[in-house]
Scaffold this motif. Sequence first.
Motif, mmCIF file in Angstrom:
data_model
loop_
_atom_site.group_PDB
_atom_site.id
_atom_site.type_symbol
_atom_site.label_atom_id
_atom_site.label_comp_id
_atom_site.label_asym_id
_atom_site.label_seq_id
_atom_site.Cartn_x
_atom_site.Cartn_y
_atom_site.Cartn_z
ATOM 1 N N ALA A 12 0.824 -1.208 0.000
ATOM 2 C CA ALA A 12 0.000 0.000 0.000
ATOM 3 C C ALA A 12 0.857 1.256 0.000
ATOM 4 O O ALA A 12 0.578 2.217 -0.727
ATOM 5 C CB ALA A 12 -0.931 -0.011 1.206
ATOM 6 N N ALA A 13 1.919 1.250 0.824
ATOM 7 C CA ALA A 13 2.803 2.412 0.867
ATOM 8 C C ALA A 13 3.488 2.628 -0.474
ATOM 9 O O ALA A 13 3.679 3.772 -0.912
ATOM 10 C CB ALA A 13 3.838 2.238 1.974
ATOM 11 N N GLY A 14 3.859 1.530 -1.155
ATOM 12 C CA GLY A 14 4.526 1.652 -2.447
ATOM 13 C C GLY A 14 3.599 2.061 -3.571
ATOM 14 O O GLY A 14 3.970 2.851 -4.446
ATOM 15 N N ASP A 15 2.376 1.538 -3.555
ATOM 16 C CA ASP A 15 1.433 1.789 -4.654
ATOM 17 C C ASP A 15 0.505 2.967 -4.402
ATOM 18 O O ASP A 15 -0.247 3.371 -5.295
ATOM 19 C CB ASP A 15 0.589 0.536 -4.918
ATOM 20 C CG ASP A 15 1.429 -0.622 -5.429
ATOM 21 O OD1 ASP A 15 2.592 -0.382 -5.809
ATOM 22 O OD2 ASP A 15 0.924 -1.764 -5.448
ATOM 23 N N GLY A 16 0.482 3.486 -3.171
ATOM 24 C CA GLY A 16 -0.356 4.638 -2.886
ATOM 25 C C GLY A 16 -1.828 4.323 -2.780
ATOM 26 O O GLY A 16 -2.676 5.176 -3.058
ATOM 27 N N ARG A 17 -2.166 3.129 -2.340
ATOM 28 C CA ARG A 17 -3.573 2.765 -2.135
ATOM 29 C C ARG A 17 -3.640 1.619 -1.144
ATOM 30 O O ARG A 17 -2.691 0.844 -1.006
ATOM 31 C CB ARG A 17 -4.252 2.344 -3.439
ATOM 32 C CG ARG A 17 -3.634 1.120 -4.102
ATOM 33 C CD ARG A 17 -4.270 0.822 -5.452
ATOM 34 N NE ARG A 17 -3.667 -0.325 -6.116
ATOM 35 C CZ ARG A 17 -4.052 -1.589 -5.944
ATOM 36 N NH1 ARG A 17 -5.052 -1.853 -5.115
ATOM 37 N NH2 ARG A 17 -3.457 -2.569 -6.585
ATOM 38 N N ALA A 18 -4.753 1.526 -0.422
ATOM 39 C CA ALA A 18 -4.923 0.455 0.561
ATOM 40 C C ALA A 18 -5.141 -0.877 -0.144
ATOM 41 O O ALA A 18 -5.684 -0.938 -1.258
ATOM 42 C CB ALA A 18 -6.102 0.762 1.471
ATOM 43 N N TYR A 19 -4.722 -1.952 0.524
ATOM 44 C CA TYR A 19 -4.910 -3.305 -0.010
ATOM 45 C C TYR A 19 -5.882 -4.069 0.887
ATOM 46 O O TYR A 19 -5.773 -4.014 2.114
ATOM 47 C CB TYR A 19 -3.575 -4.049 -0.067
ATOM 48 C CG TYR A 19 -2.850 -3.875 -1.380
ATOM 49 C CD1 TYR A 19 -2.888 -4.865 -2.356
ATOM 50 C CD2 TYR A 19 -2.165 -2.697 -1.652
ATOM 51 C CE1 TYR A 19 -2.229 -4.700 -3.561
ATOM 52 C CE2 TYR A 19 -1.502 -2.518 -2.868
ATOM 53 C CZ TYR A 19 -1.536 -3.525 -3.819
ATOM 54 O OH TYR A 19 -0.902 -3.348 -5.018
ATOM 55 N N SER A 182 -3.638 -0.110 5.142
ATOM 56 C CA SER A 182 -3.257 1.169 4.549
ATOM 57 C C SER A 182 -1.741 1.265 4.461
ATOM 58 O O SER A 182 -1.018 0.400 4.959
ATOM 59 C CB SER A 182 -3.809 2.323 5.395
ATOM 60 O OG SER A 182 -3.118 2.398 6.625
ATOM 61 N N GLY A 183 -1.271 2.336 3.875
ATOM 62 C CA GLY A 183 0.163 2.545 3.770
ATOM 63 C C GLY A 183 0.721 3.401 4.886
ATOM 64 O O GLY A 183 1.792 3.991 4.730
ATOM 65 N N GLN A 184 0.012 3.489 6.000
ATOM 66 C CA GLN A 184 0.468 4.259 7.139
ATOM 67 C C GLN A 184 0.514 3.377 8.378
ATOM 68 O O GLN A 184 0.139 2.203 8.330
ATOM 69 C CB GLN A 184 -0.457 5.458 7.374
ATOM 70 C CG GLN A 184 -1.895 5.084 7.646
ATOM 71 C CD GLN A 184 -2.829 6.281 7.677
ATOM 72 O OE1 GLN A 184 -2.449 7.407 7.347
ATOM 73 N NE2 GLN A 184 -4.068 6.047 8.082
ATOM 74 N N SER A 185 0.957 3.926 9.492
ATOM 75 C CA SER A 185 1.119 3.135 10.704
ATOM 76 C C SER A 185 -0.237 2.852 11.346
ATOM 77 O O SER A 185 -1.247 3.510 11.041
ATOM 78 C CB SER A 185 2.005 3.874 11.703
ATOM 79 O OG SER A 185 1.334 5.024 12.204
#
Length: 488
Positions: A12-19, A182-185
């Motif tokens: 998610a952090a790499g692609d800019g969207r939640a998985y 998500s791509g966050q903590s």
Amino acid sequence: MSAISSYARALAAGDGRAYPIASRRHLHLSDHPLVFIPLTMAGEANAPLAAMIGTDRDSPSLLVVPQPRNRDLRFAFAAELAGHVLRYVEDRPRHGVETYGKEARTRYLDAPQMLVPNGAGVGFVKLFGRSTRFRRTTGQYAVTPEVPLLGRWLTWFAERAEHPGCSTLVAMTSELSQHWASGQSALEDANLAAQLAWIDPPAGSDAAQAAREAEDPMIWPPSGPSTDPTFDNAVLAPAIRRYDEGQHERALAVLERELRTQLEPTWRLMWQAYDLLRALPAGDTVESRWATDRTEFTGHHIYVGGGGLPQARRDGAVAAARRLQRLEREQQEYDATRALDDPMVMANFRVTGEAFTGTVVSVEPDRRVVSAKGRRVLRPLVVVRTSDPVRLVAQTTVRSPARPSQDATIIDISGELVTLQIENGMGRGATAATGSLPIAGDDLTYTSIFPDGIRSPELPSVDDTPWTHGGPPQPYTPSDDDAREVWE
């Protein structure tokens, strides 16, 4: 955090969207949930400032406390909140009853469901319930009868929320985290606006950029119960000061207008999250957990209606041990049923070697062995080829989500081949019933994780509470000490 969810966060952090980390919805969602967004005053223990509440997404009710330090205004807020919560709770039994179980017991067809933005909202419900359920309806600082009744129901909601898989009090950020990475903590996921920005960003917007904007309190105010310090200093403090100076109507008008701007964005986010979760198909075991919620609600509703005492401030030693044991067992059951319902959740157990997926390469359907009683019994063999790491050992009992009522025992593991002995679920005939056994070419998952395989040790009765833990407790009766809470 599991290996799968950690990997999904990295993607998610790499692609800019939640998985997505779940393909099924693992909680019940009511057609008419009670959405509750509380706000509290900074620096004051459990001092309510405002709330937005309702079951209609288009017409929420706004409750405001113009001076949270004023005891009378706080309890007026509690009485107004009680009108909303108790009306909603009392409407659930009107949906009818059903009978269940061998003893033909009855339970309501519906139960209340309260949705709050985050875990801090659950904490507010718990503390506010504790602060109100012991209030006196006569004497000094008397409150209306609805206030202690509200406290008892809020306490019930908060206690039920501690049970894994319970759907009566739901923190939306926690449930979204169960279904998307998500791509966050995890700490940043406590911000509902930022979390939804990753999962469902505005059209044409990058999720990471939308999440950064969501952290700006001027665009997306906090989801409560704490407010933004800038808002407190620039808007809230002057309005409360005007109220203290006697400018009641003007101050109240300003507070209602400004607090609505703080709550309405979160109100919209709550329904956005509701719609996202609602769009997922429900897991097969969701209804059974909701049936448990309905059973618990039925019992408590009857108990309260019959004049039962409010919940004690603390459990006795045996009651606390039983509660902890039940919570531990329910957590294991919840993890197991989620995995059996959802291949994406099962992937976590495949990574740890507690489950494996493979293809059936051979079946010996007529194999018989001599049982402990000396009889020849049907015990077919199934050989599965898998590329998963299998960290189970021989004689481990496993099941397949595709055949949840059929046990199999691992006989041998040789490289990629796992040999299983089918123990039951084949019918009562001399040969296996048609369709009761896997066939060559079937793709199946087997796991040692299943809910009824969990056993808990026996605990003593309350009357046998050891002297080291205070001995048998005295029967509970509410006292004036119970009412001496943080509001005193």
